[in-house]
Design a protein around this motif. Structure first.
Motif, short mmCIF file in Angstrom:
data_model
loop_
_atom_site.label_atom_id
_atom_site.label_comp_id
_atom_site.label_asym_id
_atom_site.label_seq_id
_atom_site.Cartn_x
_atom_site.Cartn_y
_atom_site.Cartn_z
N ALA A 1 0.83 -1.20 0.00
CA ALA A 1 0.00 0.00 0.00
C ALA A 1 0.86 1.26 0.00
O ALA A 1 0.56 2.24 -0.69
N ALA A 2 1.96 1.23 0.77
CA ALA A 2 2.88 2.37 0.77
C ALA A 2 3.52 2.54 -0.60
O ALA A 2 3.67 3.67 -1.09
N PHE A 3 3.90 1.44 -1.24
CA PHE A 3 4.50 1.52 -2.58
C PHE A 3 3.56 2.24 -3.53
O PHE A 3 3.98 3.12 -4.31
N ASP A 4 2.28 1.90 -3.49
CA ASP A 4 1.34 2.49 -4.42
C ASP A 4 1.14 3.99 -4.18
O ASP A 4 0.84 4.74 -5.10
N ARG A 5 1.29 4.43 -2.92
CA ARG A 5 1.17 5.86 -2.63
C ARG A 5 2.45 6.61 -3.01
O ARG A 5 2.41 7.75 -3.47
#
Length: 474
Positions: free
Chosen positions: A400-404
């Motif tokens: 999820a952090a990667f996508d943000r």
């Protein structure tokens, strides 16, 4: 033939448990760890030897330039830490073009002190103890960010050790894909051991410390952002929101890239009127005072925390959400940094840092005994206003952090290049997409034929033998 002993180039540079140096090298600023060993290479070639040694033993690798990383990924448990602190040279290559070579293990305090006699500076974070490598591959939101841009925006070339031990120079003309990905997403492609950076002509800066009461409705925060949107780019600010009865204190540090207090004061004065003024002071200081050598300290896990962040375009709803995060029942320490300005001049596709339209970086942190659940509760409304994140202020790296951090096409390109340059996942960050896309059809790994982790390394880690220094307790 697989090596079973430490390469001669690294003799005496392996620190294992029992060595009196181990306690000072095992951990990061935020987390405590127990690696099997810490290697202290002194040259790019020795870094390459360290990578090969770890792979041959099947040991997980963590790479450390400064150790401030909030996620704690610059150390590990049971693996090998490649500590770059001995690669700390700072050289002015060409004073006329302001071209500077900085090795990844230098701290920004050392960089500022070395460049000051030349009248040069690099906008590079807000603390002198931060290491060059992690910041200069993730982005670099510094004290001159609105006038200078991100640190990565002025990187002109890099020297990188790839997962197969090859040392590569990359710039816009040579290995351009590698050059693209290490500016914003370097952790998954290789170990950047040195940067060539175009510095800025800066000697003195205006520095103001301001405290105002921030109202619960977010009006003070909104006025802060509105002033920055109108102000000359020479003005950059950082702020902290601290609970203060039913409201909060907004503690602002304002920096003006100006050689005189007379030039700085008109940019700072409107900040004194955004809320009830509690205190303020304005000075003219040398740039190194912002990232002082007094900041230098060992990192031994002394500041555990959980941190997240959001990139925002400030509006009323975002300002109210930030005040709620700072003063509500599940409160976090809220920090704000002005971005915009020169940051937004760069095309989002030019580097792996794609966030080129927001005006505010907001950071939320909680400390023990609070944890991630409390931070999520405090940050929920801020997250709803967010449209991006910055890798260097994310303490929980996951998909999820990667996508943000790497949205859309940027994320697809980052994942592809991580797999192309590191097909076996030797350096793969914790936030890497599981599996990730395969390299582009017809595009082999740049070092095709390199033994993989499975083919070229044992199936389970081999223990690291104690070095002579360790046995002596040196």
């Amino acid at each position: 033939m697989t090596h079973t002993v430490l390469p001669p180039s690294l003799d005496g540079k392996l620190v294992t448990p029992g060595d009196r140096r181990y306690a000072m090298l095992r951990s990061t600023y935020t987390t405590r760890h127990s690696p099997a060993g810490v290697l202290l290479p002194e040259t790019p070639r020795e870094v390459a030897d360290a990578v090969r040694y770890a792979r041959e033993r099947g040991l997980p690798i963590a790479v450390r330039s400064g150790g401030h990383g909030l996620a704690g990924t610059s150390s590990n448990d049971g693996g090998l830490v490649i500590d770059l602190s001995a690669l700390n040279r700072v050289d002015v290559l060409d004073e006329r073009s302001r071209r500077v070579r900085v090795e990844a293990g230098a701290r920004w305090a050392l960089v500022a002190r070395t460049l000051a006699p030349y009248g040069l500076a690099i906008s590079s974070g807000d603390h002198g103890n931060v290491g060059v490598g992690g910041l200069a591959t993730g982005g670099g939101v510094g004290w001159l960010v609105r006038s200078y841009g991100l640190t990565i925006d002025h990187v002109r070339a890099v020297e990188v050790v790839l997962a197969d031990g090859t040392v590569v120079r990359a710039d816009a003309a040579h290995e351009p894909e590698l050059f693209w990905v290490v500016r914003g997403a370097g952790a998954g492609a290789g170990i950047v051991v040195a940067f060539e950076i175009e510095a800025e002509e800066v000697r003195n800066v205006g520095l103001a410390q301001i405290a105002v009461e921030a109202t619960a409705d977010g009006a003070t925060v909104r006025q802060w952002a509105e002033h920055l949107a109108r102000a000359p780019r020479e003005l950059t600010t950082s702020a902290v929101l601290l609970p203060y009865g039913p409201s909060a204190v907004m503690q602002i540090t304002a920096v003006v890239a100006a050689e005189s207090a007379r030039r700085a004061r008109p940019m700072i004065e409107p900040l004194l009127a955004i809320g009830r003024l509690l205190d303020h002071r304005t000075d003219l200081v040398p740039y190194p005072a912002l990232v002082s050598t007094a900041h230098l300290h060992a990192n031994v896990g002394q500041q555990p925390n959980v941190t997240t962040n959001s990139l925002l375009t400030m509006d009323d709803a975002a300002a109210r959400a930030l005040m709620r995060a700072a003063t509500g029942p599940s409160r976090a320490l809220v920090q704000l940094r002005s971005v915009g300005g020169a940051v937004n001049d760069v095309d989002p596709a030019d580097t792996a840092y794609a966030h080129r339209h927001q005006d505010t970086l907001a950071i939320g942190t909680v400390f023990p005994p609070q944890g991630g659940t409390a931070l999520d509760a405090a940050w929920r409304r801020v997250a709803a206003r967010s449209d991006g994140a910055y890798v260097n202020f994310e303490g929980r790296p996951d998909r999820a952090a990667f996508d943000r951090i790497y949205p859309g096409a940027t994320g697809a390109r980052v994942a592809e290049l991580w797999r192309r340059y590191d097909p076996d996942g030797v350096f793969r960050p914790a936030l890497a997409p599981a599996g990730g896309p395969s390299p582009r059809a017809g595009a082999p790994s740049p070092r095709a034929g390199t033994p993989s982790r499975r083919a070229g390394a044992p199936s389970r880690p081999r223990p690291i033998p104690a070095s002579r220094d360790s046995r002596k307790g040196a």
